[in-house]
Design an enzyme around this catalytic site. Structure first.
Site, PDB file in Angstrom:
ATOM      1  N   HIS A 216       0.852  -1.192   0.000  1.00 50.94           N
ATOM      2  CA  HIS A 216       0.000   0.000   0.000  1.00 50.94           C
ATOM      3  C   HIS A 216       0.882   1.235   0.000  1.00 50.94           C
ATOM      4  O   HIS A 216       1.931   1.239   0.614  1.00 50.94           O
ATOM      5  CB  HIS A 216      -0.917   0.010   1.236  1.00 50.94           C
ATOM      6  CG  HIS A 216      -2.035   0.972   1.091  1.00 50.94           C
ATOM      7  ND1 HIS A 216      -1.926   2.298   1.452  1.00 50.94           N
ATOM      8  CD2 HIS A 216      -3.284   0.805   0.590  1.00 50.94           C
ATOM      9  CE1 HIS A 216      -3.064   2.900   1.176  1.00 50.94           C
ATOM     10  NE2 HIS A 216      -3.906   2.033   0.656  1.00 50.94           N
TER      11      HIS A 216
ATOM     12  N   ASP B 213      -7.895  -5.575  -0.287  1.00 51.44           N
ATOM     13  CA  ASP B 213      -8.346  -6.399  -1.407  1.00 51.44           C
ATOM     14  C   ASP B 213      -7.975  -7.869  -1.272  1.00 51.44           C
ATOM     15  O   ASP B 213      -8.466  -8.703  -2.025  1.00 51.44           O
ATOM     16  CB  ASP B 213      -7.762  -5.849  -2.722  1.00 51.44           C
ATOM     17  CG  ASP B 213      -8.324  -4.471  -3.034  1.00 51.44           C
ATOM     18  OD1 ASP B 213      -9.539  -4.312  -2.897  1.00 51.44           O
ATOM     19  OD2 ASP B 213      -7.544  -3.575  -3.393  1.00 51.44           O
TER      20      ASP B 213
HETATM   21  N1  CMC Z   1       4.225  -7.426  -5.011  1.00 52.12           N
HETATM   22  C1  CMC Z   1       5.569  -7.402  -5.170  1.00 52.12           C
HETATM   23  N2  CMC Z   1       6.318  -6.316  -4.933  1.00 52.12           N
HETATM   24  C2  CMC Z   1       5.707  -5.218  -4.507  1.00 52.12           C
HETATM   25  C3  CMC Z   1       4.320  -5.157  -4.310  1.00 52.12           C
HETATM   26  C4  CMC Z   1       3.572  -6.322  -4.570  1.00 52.12           C
HETATM   27  N3  CMC Z   1       2.249  -6.342  -4.391  1.00 52.12           N
HETATM   28  N4  CMC Z   1       3.975  -3.917  -3.907  1.00 52.12           N
HETATM   29  C5  CMC Z   1       5.109  -3.212  -3.839  1.00 52.12           C
HETATM   30  N5  CMC Z   1       6.163  -4.000  -4.205  1.00 52.12           N
HETATM   31  C6  CMC Z   1       7.590  -3.630  -4.192  1.00 52.12           C
HETATM   32  C7  CMC Z   1       7.974  -2.862  -5.443  1.00 52.12           C
HETATM   33  O1  CMC Z   1       8.429  -3.726  -6.446  1.00 52.12           O
HETATM   34  C8  CMC Z   1       9.049  -1.941  -4.914  1.00 52.12           C
HETATM   35  O2  CMC Z   1      10.210  -2.704  -4.804  1.00 52.12           O
HETATM   36  P1  CMC Z   1      11.668  -1.981  -5.057  1.00 52.12           P
HETATM   37  O3  CMC Z   1      11.824  -1.021  -3.907  1.00 52.12           O
HETATM   38  O4  CMC Z   1      12.644  -3.100  -5.056  1.00 52.12           O
HETATM   39  O5  CMC Z   1      11.582  -1.287  -6.384  1.00 52.12           O
HETATM   40  C9  CMC Z   1       8.596  -1.622  -3.486  1.00 52.12           C
HETATM   41  O6  CMC Z   1       7.769  -2.731  -3.101  1.00 52.12           O
HETATM   42  C10 CMC Z   1       7.775  -0.331  -3.383  1.00 52.12           C
HETATM   43  O7  CMC Z   1       6.727  -0.414  -4.332  1.00 52.12           O
HETATM   44  P2  CMC Z   1       6.133   0.846  -5.087  1.00 52.12           P
HETATM   45  O8  CMC Z   1       5.511   0.405  -6.355  1.00 52.12           O
HETATM   46  O9  CMC Z   1       7.131   1.952  -5.150  1.00 52.12           O
HETATM   47  O10 CMC Z   1       5.020   1.307  -4.044  1.00 52.12           O
HETATM   48  P3  CMC Z   1       3.781   2.208  -4.360  1.00 52.12           P
HETATM   49  O11 CMC Z   1       3.449   2.911  -3.114  1.00 52.12           O
HETATM   50  O12 CMC Z   1       4.015   3.054  -5.557  1.00 52.12           O
HETATM   51  O13 CMC Z   1       2.633   1.151  -4.755  1.00 52.12           O
HETATM   52  C11 CMC Z   1       0.810  -0.326  -4.643  1.00 52.12           C
HETATM   53  C12 CMC Z   1       1.585   0.786  -3.931  1.00 52.12           C
HETATM   54  C13 CMC Z   1      -0.476  -0.599  -3.873  1.00 52.12           C
HETATM   55  C14 CMC Z   1       0.399   0.155  -6.049  1.00 52.12           C
HETATM   56  C15 CMC Z   1       1.693  -1.598  -4.726  1.00 52.12           C
HETATM   57  O14 CMC Z   1       1.993  -2.058  -3.436  1.00 52.12           O
HETATM   58  C16 CMC Z   1       1.035  -2.707  -5.543  1.00 52.12           C
HETATM   59  O15 CMC Z   1       1.185  -2.727  -6.754  1.00 52.12           O
HETATM   60  N6  CMC Z   1       0.294  -3.667  -4.888  1.00 52.12           N
HETATM   61  C17 CMC Z   1      -0.408  -4.693  -5.602  1.00 52.12           C
HETATM   62  C18 CMC Z   1      -1.756  -4.176  -6.093  1.00 52.12           C
HETATM   63  C19 CMC Z   1      -2.724  -4.007  -4.931  1.00 52.12           C
HETATM   64  O16 CMC Z   1      -2.917  -4.892  -4.106  1.00 52.12           O
HETATM   65  N7  CMC Z   1      -3.407  -2.858  -4.928  1.00 52.12           N
HETATM   66  C20 CMC Z   1      -4.433  -2.549  -3.928  1.00 52.12           C
HETATM   67  C21 CMC Z   1      -3.971  -1.472  -3.000  1.00 52.12           C
HETATM   68  S1  CMC Z   1      -5.051  -1.288  -1.569  1.00 52.12           S
HETATM   69  C22 CMC Z   1      -6.591  -0.829  -2.110  1.00 52.12           C
HETATM   70  C23 CMC Z   1      -6.663   0.241  -3.124  1.00 52.12           C
HETATM   71  O17 CMC Z   1      -6.010   1.251  -3.068  1.00 52.12           O
HETATM   72  O18 CMC Z   1      -7.447   0.047  -4.031  1.00 52.12           O
END
Ligand code: CMC
Length: 433
Positions: A310, A367
């Site tokens: 998140h 989710d």
């Molecule tokens: N699986 C694998 N790696 C992950 C995941 C994941 N679900 N989420 C984050 N990471 C890793 C990412 O690869 C990065 O690694 P590194 O530092 O080595 O590059 C690190 O964690 C930080 O990730 P980020 O993409 O910079 O984080 P963000 O804040 O931009 O993204 C997120 C947040 C929710 C989009 C992401 O965690 C994600 O894609 N999660 C999976 C999709 C998901 O479950 N979404 C629902 C979110 S909650 C409800 C809502 O908002 O709708």
């Protein structure tokens, strides 16, 4: 809307000149450097892809502490609201910044009942979508189309916010259920005023002329809880989309429709559908967790573990904890044995004990377990994100209202750092090689 300005300032020295930037503080101690005058003062903008470090507004609606896993709507703990309130009570709270008394709640309920139908001409729209049309695309189209059928709501939606909100909240439920019925080729079931908000929705989804639907209180209670948990979540992607469209003066319907489209993506609300598809894939792959964990860690693979991580939470998503408990309870009551639940529990344990995920603070989010409850309720996978939208709607409306009433609101218009071609001499077509 006013923040609290502190005596303290931040200093920034650029090109040998020192600038003092005000520091502002929210009611719970969250601090920000106020850069609203930065460009004018210095000629510099701030570079912040994905707005990871930017507060886009001051808000009184939802408080979220990502480090401690705290979530409150209008000051009330999500745990209390989810266990003690009706969804429509929470909708009222979000809109009015107060819990309704009995009379206010009854009046709001009556408004919701009186606006449950959609114009019959709109019902024909459903016939024109192909059989496998996505319910999310139908939802956004239909909500945008409401503008043509109920234009009075767009003229001054703030004048009577209860009327505006109840129309949208009630009609979106009917649209969602109709889109499902159309997609499976069953006759539409019209709303019934003798049922609760959630009971009414379930009846429209599952009643058929040959098999009446029995509204079970436990099922209604589970849906009620899910909708409350989704009702608002401060400045997330879809809410920002609603505010962004509204900031240009766009009408409420088009703003909400934009929110629905933003929610659709698998990184946001679409994650609930993606979680089930991922768990099914793991199931088909003989529970080969290792393969999916390796894919998630592989920098060259775009795959992510849906339902984990998140932007704001660095610990358990408090909504995820409530949903997990509700999931256990509902599956027990309905005596549902879902093999995907065991896979989800195993996957969670693996992730929570893997240093790669631990170092990135990746915990299950809302989710991760919601889809398993929706399955138990009989809701098909392609409707999961629609369910999220039904829940989020009161939050979107409250945020839109707050944005429109805030004298500080400006059109959302970020800047950029241009890295394209420098100025080039134009060549007429005939001279190009
Ligand atoms: N699986 C694998 N790696 C992950 C995941 C994941 N679900 N989420 C984050 N990471 C890793 C990412 O690869 C990065 O690694 P590194 O530092 O080595 O590059 C690190 O964690 C930080 O990730 P980020 O993409 O910079 O984080 P963000 O804040 O931009 O993204 C997120 C947040 C929710 C989009 C992401 O965690 C994600 O894609 N999660 C999976 C999709 C998901 O479950 N979404 C629902 C979110 S909650 C409800 C809502 O908002 O709708």
């Amino acid at each position: 809307m006013s923040d609290i300005s502190l005596e303290q300032t931040a200093t920034l020295t650029i090109d040998g000149v020192t600038h003092n930037l005000p520091i502002v503080e929210g009611i719970e101690g969250d601090r920000a450097i106020d850069v609203r005058d930065l460009l004018r003062q210095t000629g510099y903008t701030v570079f912040d892809t994905g707005y990871k470090n930017s507060a886009s507004c001051c808000s009184t609606i939802t408080y979220l502490d990502g480090a401690k896993g705290v979530l409150r709507y209008r000051g009330y703990a999500i745990e209390d609201l989810a266990s003690k309130c009706l969804f429509i009570e929470v909708a009222y709270l979000l809109l009015h910044n107060k819990l309704p008394n009995r009379v206010e709640l009854e009046n709001f309920r009556t408004l919701l009942e009186s606006h449950a139908l959609i114009h019959e001409d709109m019902v024909h729209f459903f016939d024109k979508f192909p059989p496998n049309a996505s319910p999310m695309s139908i939802l956004s189209v239909m909500v945008n189309s409401l503008h043509n059928f109920y234009p009075e709501m767009s003229a001054d939606p703030l004048e009577n916010i209860d009327m505006t909100a109840s129309r949208l909240i009630s009609k979106i439920r009917t649209i969602a259920a109709f889109s499902y019925k159309k997609s499976i080729g069953q006759p539409l079931v019209y709303p019934r005023n003798d049922l609760s908000y959630c009971g009414n929705f379930l009846n429209m989804m599952f009643h058929t002329p040959v098999r009446p639907y029995l509204v079970q209180p436990e099922v209604v209670a589970a849906l009620n809880k899910l909708l409350i948990l989704h009702a608002d979540h401060e400045q997330n992607c879809s809410t920002s989309a609603v505010r962004l469209v509204g900031s240009a003066g766009g009408n409420l319907y088009s703003s909400i429709s934009a929110g629905i489209n933003a929610l659709w993506g698998p990184l946001h609300g679409g994650a609930n559908e993606a979680v089930i598809l991922m768990l099914e894939a793991i199931h088909k792959d003989n529970n080969d967790y290792k393969k999916y964990i390796a894919k998630a860690k592989d920098k060259n693979d775009p795959f992510r573990l849906s339902g984990f991580g998140h932007r704001v939470y660095r610990t358990y998503d408090p909504r995820g904890t409530i949903i997990k408990d509700a999931c256990d309870e509902l599956l027990g009551i309905l005596n549902v044995k879902d093999p995907l639940l065991a896979i989800a529990l195993n996957l969670e344990e693996i992730v929570l004990n893997d240093p790669w995920f631990v170092s990135r603070n990746l915990y299950p989010n809302i989710d991760f377990y919601s889809g398993i409850i929706y399955r138990a309720l009989g809701i098909p996978t392609n409707m999961f994100t629609v369910m999220f939208a039904l829940g989020r709607l009161p939050g979107w409306i409250a945020q839109w209202k707050e944005m429109r009433e805030d004298p500080e609101t400006k059109i959302y218009r970020p800047r950029q750092i241009y890295i394209g071609s420098p100025a080039r001499k134009f060549m007429p077509l005939a001279e190009r090689s």
